[in-house]
Motif scaffolding. Sequence first.
Motif, PDB file in Angstrom:
ATOM      1  N   HIS A  93       0.807  -1.217   0.000  1.00  0.00           N
ATOM      2  CA  HIS A  93       0.000   0.000   0.000  1.00  0.00           C
ATOM      3  C   HIS A  93       0.844   1.274   0.000  1.00  0.00           C
ATOM      4  CE1 HIS A  93      -3.879  -2.069   0.936  1.00  0.00           C
ATOM      5  NE2 HIS A  93      -3.034  -2.975   1.408  1.00  0.00           N
ATOM      6  N   VAL A  94       2.156   1.171   0.258  1.00  0.00           N
ATOM      7  CA  VAL A  94       2.952   2.391   0.451  1.00  0.00           C
ATOM      8  C   VAL A  94       4.185   2.525  -0.443  1.00  0.00           C
ATOM      9  CG1 VAL A  94       2.208   2.470   2.860  1.00  0.00           C
ATOM     10  CG2 VAL A  94       4.444   1.497   2.313  1.00  0.00           C
ATOM     11  N   LEU A  95       4.664   1.438  -1.035  1.00  0.00           N
ATOM     12  CA  LEU A  95       5.935   1.547  -1.753  1.00  0.00           C
ATOM     13  C   LEU A  95       5.825   2.333  -3.057  1.00  0.00           C
ATOM     14  CD1 LEU A  95       7.897  -1.802  -1.246  1.00  0.00           C
ATOM     15  CD2 LEU A  95       8.258   0.430  -0.191  1.00  0.00           C
ATOM     16  N   GLY A  96       4.598   2.614  -3.513  1.00  0.00           N
ATOM     17  CA  GLY A  96       4.431   3.476  -4.676  1.00  0.00           C
ATOM     18  C   GLY A  96       4.432   4.954  -4.339  1.00  0.00           C
ATOM     19  N   ASN A  97       4.538   5.298  -3.043  1.00  0.00           N
ATOM     20  CA  ASN A  97       4.522   6.711  -2.639  1.00  0.00           C
ATOM     21  C   ASN A  97       5.552   7.548  -3.375  1.00  0.00           C
ATOM     22  OD1 ASN A  97       2.561   6.073  -0.745  1.00  0.00           O
ATOM     23  ND2 ASN A  97       3.767   6.684   1.039  1.00  0.00           N
ATOM     24  N   VAL A  98       6.713   6.955  -3.593  1.00  0.00           N
ATOM     25  CA  VAL A  98       7.822   7.709  -4.173  1.00  0.00           C
ATOM     26  C   VAL A  98       7.456   8.318  -5.524  1.00  0.00           C
ATOM     27  CG1 VAL A  98       8.834   5.641  -5.249  1.00  0.00           C
ATOM     28  CG2 VAL A  98      10.291   7.608  -4.692  1.00  0.00           C
ATOM     29  N   ALA A  99       6.528   7.710  -6.244  1.00  0.00           N
ATOM     30  CA  ALA A  99       6.134   8.224  -7.561  1.00  0.00           C
ATOM     31  C   ALA A  99       5.459   9.590  -7.473  1.00  0.00           C
ATOM     32  CB  ALA A  99       5.193   7.220  -8.239  1.00  0.00           C
ATOM     33  N   PHE A 100       4.998   9.963  -6.260  1.00  0.00           N
ATOM     34  CA  PHE A 100       4.267  11.213  -6.098  1.00  0.00           C
ATOM     35  C   PHE A 100       5.095  12.307  -5.425  1.00  0.00           C
ATOM     36  CE2 PHE A 100       1.242   7.768  -6.457  1.00  0.00           C
ATOM     37  CZ  PHE A 100       0.340   8.269  -7.373  1.00  0.00           C
ATOM     38  N   LYS A 101       6.388  12.044  -5.213  1.00  0.00           N
ATOM     39  CA  LYS A 101       7.250  13.063  -4.619  1.00  0.00           C
ATOM     40  C   LYS A 101       7.335  14.303  -5.500  1.00  0.00           C
ATOM     41  CE  LYS A 101      11.204  12.109  -2.707  1.00  0.00           C
ATOM     42  NZ  LYS A 101      12.540  11.520  -2.448  1.00  0.00           N
ATOM     43  N   GLU A 102       7.360  14.093  -6.824  1.00  0.00           N
ATOM     44  CA  GLU A 102       7.519  15.220  -7.749  1.00  0.00           C
ATOM     45  C   GLU A 102       6.338  16.176  -7.711  1.00  0.00           C
ATOM     46  OE1 GLU A 102       6.686  14.095 -12.102  1.00  0.00           O
ATOM     47  OE2 GLU A 102       7.167  12.164 -11.166  1.00  0.00           O
ATOM     48  N   ASP A 103       5.205  15.724  -7.183  1.00  0.00           N
ATOM     49  CA  ASP A 103       4.028  16.576  -7.103  1.00  0.00           C
ATOM     50  C   ASP A 103       4.061  17.508  -5.902  1.00  0.00           C
ATOM     51  OD1 ASP A 103       2.208  15.512  -9.312  1.00  0.00           O
ATOM     52  OD2 ASP A 103       2.747  13.683  -8.258  1.00  0.00           O
ATOM     53  N   GLY A 104       5.007  17.299  -5.010  1.00  0.00           N
ATOM     54  CA  GLY A 104       5.045  18.089  -3.791  1.00  0.00           C
ATOM     55  C   GLY A 104       3.870  17.789  -2.883  1.00  0.00           C
ATOM     56  N   ALA A 105       3.325  16.577  -2.992  1.00  0.00           N
ATOM     57  CA  ALA A 105       2.150  16.195  -2.207  1.00  0.00           C
ATOM     58  C   ALA A 105       2.500  16.028  -0.734  1.00  0.00           C
ATOM     59  CB  ALA A 105       1.563  14.886  -2.738  1.00  0.00           C
ATOM     60  N   GLU A 106       1.505  16.279   0.113  1.00  0.00           N
ATOM     61  CA  GLU A 106       1.617  15.920   1.516  1.00  0.00           C
ATOM     62  C   GLU A 106       1.288  14.434   1.658  1.00  0.00           C
ATOM     63  OE1 GLU A 106       2.708  17.731   3.872  1.00  0.00           O
ATOM     64  OE2 GLU A 106       2.204  19.828   3.538  1.00  0.00           O
ATOM     65  N   PHE A 107       2.086  13.734   2.461  1.00  0.00           N
ATOM     66  CA  PHE A 107       1.847  12.314   2.714  1.00  0.00           C
ATOM     67  C   PHE A 107       1.180  12.187   4.082  1.00  0.00           C
ATOM     68  CE2 PHE A 107       5.150  12.488  -0.433  1.00  0.00           C
ATOM     69  CZ  PHE A 107       4.787  11.487  -1.324  1.00  0.00           C
ATOM     70  N   VAL A 108      -0.026  11.640   4.082  1.00  0.00           N
ATOM     71  CA  VAL A 108      -0.890  11.647   5.262  1.00  0.00           C
ATOM     72  C   VAL A 108      -1.011  10.226   5.813  1.00  0.00           C
ATOM     73  CG1 VAL A 108      -3.192  12.208   6.140  1.00  0.00           C
ATOM     74  CG2 VAL A 108      -2.187  13.575   4.270  1.00  0.00           C
ATOM     75  N   GLY A 109      -0.861  10.089   7.125  1.00  0.00           N
ATOM     76  CA  GLY A 109      -1.004   8.770   7.735  1.00  0.00           C
ATOM     77  C   GLY A 109      -1.341   8.861   9.208  1.00  0.00           C
ATOM     78  N   HIS A 110      -1.701   7.741   9.763  1.00  0.00           N
ATOM     79  CA  HIS A 110      -1.959   7.570  11.194  1.00  0.00           C
ATOM     80  C   HIS A 110      -0.749   8.070  11.989  1.00  0.00           C
ATOM     81  CE1 HIS A 110      -2.685   5.366  14.990  1.00  0.00           C
ATOM     82  NE2 HIS A 110      -3.913   5.104  14.564  1.00  0.00           N
TER      83      HIS A 110
END
Length: 302
Positions: free
Chosen positions: A98-115
């Motif tokens: 569920h999380v190892l694809g996060n890196v693909a969204f770094k270029e968007d400057g997205a906030e990463f939200v979690g518990h």
Amino acid sequence: MAFSVAPLVGRLPALAANGMTFSEVAPGVFVHQGRYELQSPENRGDMANASFVIGNDAVAVIDTLGSAKVGAEMRAAIRAITDKPIRYVVNSHMHPDHVLGNVAFKEDGAEFVGHHKLARGLAARADQYLATSKHMLGADAFDGSEIIPPTVSVNDKLTLNLGGRSLVCEAQTVAHTDNDLIIIDTATDTLFLGDLLFSGHIPTLDGSLRGWLALIEQLEGRKAARVVPGHGPHAMLLPEAVSAEKEYWSVVAADVRRLIEDGKSLAEATKTAGSSERDKWRLFEQYHVRNVTAAFAELEWE
């Protein structure tokens, strides 16, 4: 074999974008269904459900699959559907699929939200998760994958504004893991349950069996237009969606408690507890003994 399949939400149109298929389960809510498989070079970590929600101003991604490469394919699919900025990446819990694809969204400057416990969980298991994923996926499919920790923590509830619609993130007590989130799209009354809900794929325990059963009881009384599981079809209906999962954990708990009372060992419990559920679930052989082991460790100290 007959596997557990809970009621679905109608027949949903499929949208293939850049090689990845999504179904629009509600207006602006898109879900990709992962495979009922273990990690492999062939699936490249595409074994869980992943979603995104489009608001008037921005997009939120909910889970990103199990490698940088499938995460990048997911991002490309989103970009083929909308050019609105990807503002948030929400992880339902810490497991690699569920999380190892996060890196693909770094270029968007997205906030990463979690518990609020997600960062700790990922840090504690980062080396294990990366090594195991590389071994199972192979070097080529694993290439570029990394652990991206949350930048925004959810202590109780947190509302994310996408413009004209909001996502409410609710931190849960220990159940599937100790860092599960439920995410609600208030515009369509869609609940994203992550791995608090499995359908077809056997549930896997990395938290508390008693806590999970208590949460399932809460979900049975909850109203929603639809729920999205972490593994299973694109969308389902409550309370029927959780019935097979509840039955599985109830059987495991009852069998393990009886064996403990009879003075049986863990080795004996893994051979018999929950065996009546064998033909109802995919990947039973791969995960059931692990579930019984975790249940035994928890319940022997009741």
